[in-house]
Design a protein around this motif. Structure first.
Motif, PDB file in Angstrom:
ATOM      1  N   UNK A   1       0.870  -1.170   0.000  1.00  9.78           N
ATOM      2  CA  UNK A   1       0.000   0.000   0.000  1.00  9.78           C
ATOM      3  C   UNK A   1       0.907   1.219   0.000  1.00  9.78           C
ATOM      4  N   UNK A   2       0.633   2.137  -0.918  1.00  8.50           N
ATOM      5  CA  UNK A   2       1.497   3.318  -1.028  1.00  8.50           C
ATOM      6  C   UNK A   2       1.313   4.167   0.234  1.00  8.50           C
ATOM      7  N   UNK A   3       2.437   4.480   0.932  1.00  5.54           N
ATOM      8  CA  UNK A   3       2.289   5.257   2.162  1.00  5.54           C
ATOM      9  C   UNK A   3       1.596   6.588   1.887  1.00  5.54           C
ATOM     10  N   UNK A   4       0.598   6.887   2.679  1.00  4.44           N
ATOM     11  CA  UNK A   4      -0.121   8.174   2.649  1.00  4.44           C
ATOM     12  C   UNK A   4      -0.561   8.612   1.264  1.00  4.44           C
ATOM     13  N   UNK A   5      -0.993   7.730   0.436  1.00  3.56           N
ATOM     14  CA  UNK A   5      -1.319   8.335  -0.845  1.00  3.56           C
ATOM     15  C   UNK A   5      -1.994   7.491  -1.882  1.00  3.56           C
ATOM     16  N   UNK A   6      -1.582   7.745  -3.123  1.00  4.79           N
ATOM     17  CA  UNK A   6      -2.229   7.187  -4.300  1.00  4.79           C
ATOM     18  C   UNK A   6      -2.082   5.661  -4.338  1.00  4.79           C
ATOM     19  N   UNK A   7      -2.836   5.045  -5.222  1.00  3.37           N
ATOM     20  CA  UNK A   7      -2.707   3.597  -5.392  1.00  3.37           C
ATOM     21  C   UNK A   7      -3.678   2.859  -4.503  1.00  3.37           C
ATOM     22  N   UNK A   8      -3.624   1.512  -4.564  1.00  3.42           N
ATOM     23  CA  UNK A   8      -4.582   0.696  -3.822  1.00  3.42           C
ATOM     24  C   UNK A   8      -4.515   0.985  -2.326  1.00  3.42           C
ATOM     25  N   UNK A   9      -5.671   0.988  -1.669  1.00  5.23           N
ATOM     26  CA  UNK A   9      -5.746   1.253  -0.227  1.00  5.23           C
ATOM     27  C   UNK A   9      -5.829  -0.052   0.565  1.00  5.23           C
ATOM     28  N   UNK A  10      -6.041  -1.160  -0.144  1.00  2.65           N
ATOM     29  CA  UNK A  10      -6.142  -2.460   0.531  1.00  2.65           C
ATOM     30  C   UNK A  10      -5.379  -3.522  -0.270  1.00  2.65           C
ATOM     31  N   UNK A  11      -4.922  -4.561   0.420  1.00  6.37           N
ATOM     32  CA  UNK A  11      -4.347  -5.701  -0.274  1.00  6.37           C
ATOM     33  C   UNK A  11      -5.450  -6.497  -0.954  1.00  6.37           C
ATOM     34  N   UNK A  12      -5.070  -7.528  -1.718  1.00 12.74           N
ATOM     35  CA  UNK A  12      -6.065  -8.305  -2.470  1.00 12.74           C
ATOM     36  C   UNK A  12      -7.126  -8.894  -1.537  1.00 12.74           C
ATOM     37  N   UNK A  13      -6.727  -9.336  -0.336  1.00 15.48           N
ATOM     38  CA  UNK A  13      -7.688  -9.957   0.586  1.00 15.48           C
ATOM     39  C   UNK A  13      -8.570  -8.924   1.281  1.00 15.48           C
ATOM     40  N   UNK A  14      -8.231  -7.651   1.158  1.00 17.10           N
ATOM     41  CA  UNK A  14      -9.030  -6.611   1.810  1.00 17.10           C
ATOM     42  C   UNK A  14      -8.371  -6.016   3.041  1.00 17.10           C
ATOM     43  N   UNK A  15      -7.174  -6.511   3.397  1.00 16.70           N
ATOM     44  CA  UNK A  15      -6.478  -5.930   4.562  1.00 16.70           C
ATOM     45  C   UNK A  15      -6.111  -4.486   4.263  1.00 16.70           C
ATOM     46  N   UNK A  16      -6.340  -3.602   5.233  1.00 15.26           N
ATOM     47  CA  UNK A  16      -5.958  -2.200   5.013  1.00 15.26           C
ATOM     48  C   UNK A  16      -4.590  -1.916   5.656  1.00 15.26           C
ATOM     49  N   UNK A  17      -4.183  -0.658   5.559  1.00 12.17           N
ATOM     50  CA  UNK A  17      -2.840  -0.280   6.033  1.00 12.17           C
ATOM     51  C   UNK A  17      -2.681  -0.586   7.527  1.00 12.17           C
ATOM     52  N   UNK A  18      -3.723  -0.342   8.314  1.00  8.14           N
ATOM     53  CA  UNK A  18      -3.613  -0.566   9.761  1.00  8.14           C
ATOM     54  C   UNK A  18      -3.333  -2.047  10.057  1.00  8.14           C
ATOM     55  N   UNK A  19      -4.057  -2.919   9.348  1.00  7.41           N
ATOM     56  CA  UNK A  19      -3.849  -4.360   9.562  1.00  7.41           C
ATOM     57  C   UNK A  19      -2.443  -4.762   9.123  1.00  7.41           C
ATOM     58  N   UNK A  20      -2.025  -4.266   7.960  1.00  9.48           N
ATOM     59  CA  UNK A  20      -0.699  -4.642   7.451  1.00  9.48           C
ATOM     60  C   UNK A  20       0.403  -4.226   8.428  1.00  9.48           C
ATOM     61  N   UNK A  21       0.302  -2.999   8.927  1.00 10.64           N
ATOM     62  CA  UNK A  21       1.356  -2.494   9.816  1.00 10.64           C
ATOM     63  C   UNK A  21       1.345  -3.267  11.144  1.00 10.64           C
ATOM     64  N   UNK A  22       0.137  -3.514  11.682  1.00  9.37           N
ATOM     65  CA  UNK A  22       0.058  -4.251  12.960  1.00  9.37           C
ATOM     66  C   UNK A  22       0.588  -5.671  12.788  1.00  9.37           C
ATOM     67  N   UNK A  23       0.311  -6.282  11.627  1.00  4.08           N
ATOM     68  CA  UNK A  23       0.821  -7.639  11.393  1.00  4.08           C
ATOM     69  C   UNK A  23       2.335  -7.633  11.235  1.00  4.08           C
ATOM     70  N   UNK A  24       2.808  -6.627  10.538  1.00  3.98           N
ATOM     71  CA  UNK A  24       4.250  -6.568  10.318  1.00  3.98           C
ATOM     72  C   UNK A  24       4.978  -6.389  11.660  1.00  3.98           C
ATOM     73  N   UNK A  25       4.397  -5.566  12.541  1.00  2.00           N
ATOM     74  CA  UNK A  25       5.002  -5.392  13.866  1.00  2.00           C
ATOM     75  C   UNK A  25       4.954  -6.708  14.655  1.00  2.00           C
ATOM     76  N   UNK A  26       3.823  -7.393  14.582  1.00  2.45           N
ATOM     77  CA  UNK A  26       3.715  -8.664  15.315  1.00  2.45           C
ATOM     78  C   UNK A  26       4.732  -9.686  14.798  1.00  2.45           C
ATOM     79  N   UNK A  27       4.968  -9.674  13.479  1.00  3.53           N
ATOM     80  CA  UNK A  27       6.001 -10.564  12.929  1.00  3.53           C
ATOM     81  C   UNK A  27       7.350 -10.300  13.574  1.00  3.53           C
ATOM     82  N   UNK A  28       7.678  -9.014  13.709  1.00  3.07           N
ATOM     83  CA  UNK A  28       8.948  -8.641  14.341  1.00  3.07           C
ATOM     84  C   UNK A  28       8.976  -9.146  15.782  1.00  3.07           C
TER      85      UNK A  28
END
Ligand code: NFS
Length: 642
Positions: free
Chosen positions: A61-88
């Motif tokens: 997802x393009x940070x703060x801007x243009x382009x798709x706002x969700x992944x193919x499954x429908x996850x939005x930026x908040x979900x992606x970032x929270x998941x990425x943090x949990x992975x860490x």
């Protein structure tokens, strides 16, 4: 074209600068060069907005801007970032949990007479057994040790209740919050498996729920990793006491056989120290004057805390120990080991020796470590190093001059032994009085890494000095401790950095420890020993009958690089201790996640601060960071009415 930094831009340490110049002049590449070649980081990954969880993607997802706002499954930026943090967080917690489990297995095998270790601290064994509510009356040392080891291993097996080490060490007032939120871990492996599952495609999509999952990983890290490891290592190898050591690349000795021990678990390295002494005479037969063990990263911290073994390098400059041309072997166990050491070693006679079946490096020698055969492995490693001495090319040897003397070994037990000379019945009272009357304005744990992207030591040393001059007592662990040792903050000279009241107190306390002064930065050990600052704070909180979150205490990781540092930080925050990081934690792609962590949402009650009393502070400027930490310390003092 990426800008390649000059040696003086990559480190404050002139010896590191010198050795980096030597490496470059010989065409040897190190992490500092690779960090420069990497240049600008991927904007998606940097913001936590790249998802590789399934084959619909990778989605970004393009940070703060243009382009798709969700992944193919429908996850939005908040979900992606929270998941990425949990992975860490999963990575950090797994590393420390595995450390704890390895040590528990070694204790079990020792108690059963199957591994060649002895229990060096019987007093601690009995205290831990009592703390775990185990029966010790009429039991032999080995029977108690076996019961403690099995209780530790239950923390990786049980399916109901709460982890034993949380029951034992967890602060009651923090426990109430975790229990209410339903995030108290049951067993480390179960929680890690659950975290992996919830983070998989189609799993947990609620960013706030995912963030609570990250806090659980912090608790897994803290209790099955840090506390469990420190307790069991103290039982096996002794609880640290004040000890002198030297720090710098200059601790390598041209006339001796040099062996660097690197990684985190001291099970094999303790044996290597033993065998280096046993085989000392053999070294003379190959023309060396002896065998010199030096430490790197946290295995180095473990050995210096208990044996006074000299320390050569923190994480980011580990390859430069090899560039001295005087290293016969670098023995590695787990974590923070750059594969790049093998490429550097191939330019010299140095043998890289991996020792754990799950941590190998192509081209390196592997000598397998199992607790049962620890003596065989340690002996083979020392003998290999002795043989390698003949292959050393004297023309390639460059060892910088001048090392710094430092004092370490400040376990909670050691600190209390000193303060008990002032108040035998209530050893913590002198510290509490000093906090109450402002002699100590606050307590800061300056912890964590060095990072080849960042100028080495500058963040760690600047934050510590800014706080010391404002009378904040510093405790330290990990690679940050290496930084502080190098700049004299672990010897008497460092007192100059302290404010007047702190300086006077350290002088007074030092006399009770048989030193002219306590060092301004109290070295508490390796990263798993971040259990120790929390134990100290919990004990002070108990005396005052307040939660840990009420204390004027903060944590700071100015030069973070490792997921482990982030999980340790989360464990601190879960107790209500604010944590500063000086390197971007890669959550900027979600305002919701970033603001929940940093406490800057309007609905404060569902931020880290609101829930636990401690928040994340992200600030790359160490002077500004220290100012924010002081503000938070003062805020907590005011709330406490002191
Ligand atoms: Ni901690 Fe120790 Fe150093 Fe960072 Fe690595 S060695 S466990 S993670 S780099 S402080």
């Amino acid at each position: 074209m990426a800008k390649i930094r000059e040696p003086e831009e990559v480190s404050k340490d002139t010896q590191v600068q010198q050795m980096l110049a030597v490496a470059r002049s010989r065409g040897i590449e190190t992490a500092f060069d690779r960090a420069d070649q990497m240049a600008a980081r991927c904007p998606f990954g940097s913001a936590g907005l790249c998802c590789r969880s399934c084959l619909e993607g990778p989605c970004r997802i393009v940070p703060n801007g243009s382009g798709p706002r969700r992944g193919v499954c429908g996850s939005d930026a908040d979900t992606l970032v929270a998941r990425s943090l949990l992975n860490t967080m999963i990575q950090g917690a797994s590393g420390h949990a595995e450390h704890g489990r390895e040590v528990a297995m070694a204790l079990l095998k020792t108690a059963e007479g199957k591994a060649p270790y002895v229990i060096r601290d019987v007093g601690k064994l009995m205290r831990v057994a009592k703390g775990l509510n185990l029966e010790i009356e009429g039991k032999s040392i080995n029977e108690v040790a076996k019961a403690v080891a099995l209780t530790a291993l239950e923390d990786f097996q049980k399916h109901e209740g709460v982890m034993n080490w949380i029951e034992y060490r967890g602060h009651q007032k923090s426990r109430e919050i975790w229990d209410k939120l339903g995030i108290t871990p049951v067993n480390a492996h179960l929680e890690i498996a659950k975290a992996v599952t919830r983070n998989a495609m189609g799993g947990d999509a609620d960013p706030l729920n995912l963030l609570l999952g990250s806090v659980t990983m912090g608790l897994v890290d803290g209790y099955s990793g840090l506390h469990l490891s420190s307790d069991l290592q103290d039982i096996l190898f002794g609880t640290p006491k004040a000890v002198k050591f030297n720090y710098s690349l200059a601790v390598l000795d041209e006339k001796q056989i040099n062996i660097a021990v690197h990684g985190h678990i001291p099970l094999l390295s303790e044996k290597i120290v033993e065998w280096a002494r046993t085989l000392e005479r053999k070294a003379l037969t190959v023309g060396a004057e002896g065998i010199n063990i030096v430490g790197v990263c946290c295995t180095g911290n473990e050995l210096l805390m208990r044996q006074g073994v000299h320390a050569a390098s923190s994480f980011s400059s580990q390859e430069l120990v090899i560039v001295t041309g005087a290293l016969e072997a670098m023995v590695v166990d787990i974590q923070c080991i750059m594969p790049g050491i093998q490429q550097v070693a191939e330019c010299f006679h140095t043998e890289i020796i991996t020792t754990m079946p799950h941590v190998k490096i192509p081209g390196a020698t592997h000598v397998n470590f199992e607790p049962e055969y620890a003596d065989d492995a340690a002996r083979e490693i020392v003998e290999r190093a002795i043989r390698n001495f003949a292959k050393r090319d004297p023309a390639k040897v460059v060892i910088p001059g001048g090392s710094v003397e430092a004092y370490a070994g400040f376990s909670v037990e050691q600190i209390c032994e000193v303060t008990a000379k002032i108040n035998e019945d209530k050893p913590l009272q002198p510290l509490i009085d000093a906090i109450k009357d402002g002699t100590i304005r606050g307590v800061a744990a300056v912890i964590g890494c060095t990072n080849p992207r960042e100028p080495q030591d500058i963040g760690n040393v600047t934050v510590a000095k800014e706080l010391l001059k404002n009378n904040v007592l510093i405790v330290t662990t990990g690679c940050a401790a290496h930084s502080l040792a190098k700049y004299g903050l672990m010897n008497e000279d460092g007192l100059e950095a302290c404010g007047d009241s702190l300086k006077a107190l350290l002088r007074q306390l030092g006399q009770h420890a048989g030193l002219s002064a306590l060092p301004p930065a109290l070295h508490m050990g390796s990263c798993v020993d971040n259990s120790r600052p929390l134990d100290l704070l919990s004990a002070i909180a108990d005396e005052l009958d307040v939660p840990v979150s009420s204390l004027p205490a903060v944590g700071s990781c100015p030069e973070t690089h490792s997921p482990k540092a982030l999980t340790i930080g989360t464990y601190f925050m879960a107790h209500g201790v604010d944590v500063h990081v000086g390197v971007d934690p890669q959550v900027s792609g979600s305002n919701l996640v970033a603001r929940t962590l940093t406490g800057s949402r309007e609905d404060k009650e569902i931020t880290m601060d609101g829930l636990f009393g401690g928040k994340l502070i992200v600030e790359s400027d160490p002077v500004k960071a220290a100012a924010i930490l002081l503000e938070r310390i003062d805020m907590k003092r005011k709330a406490l009415g002191i």
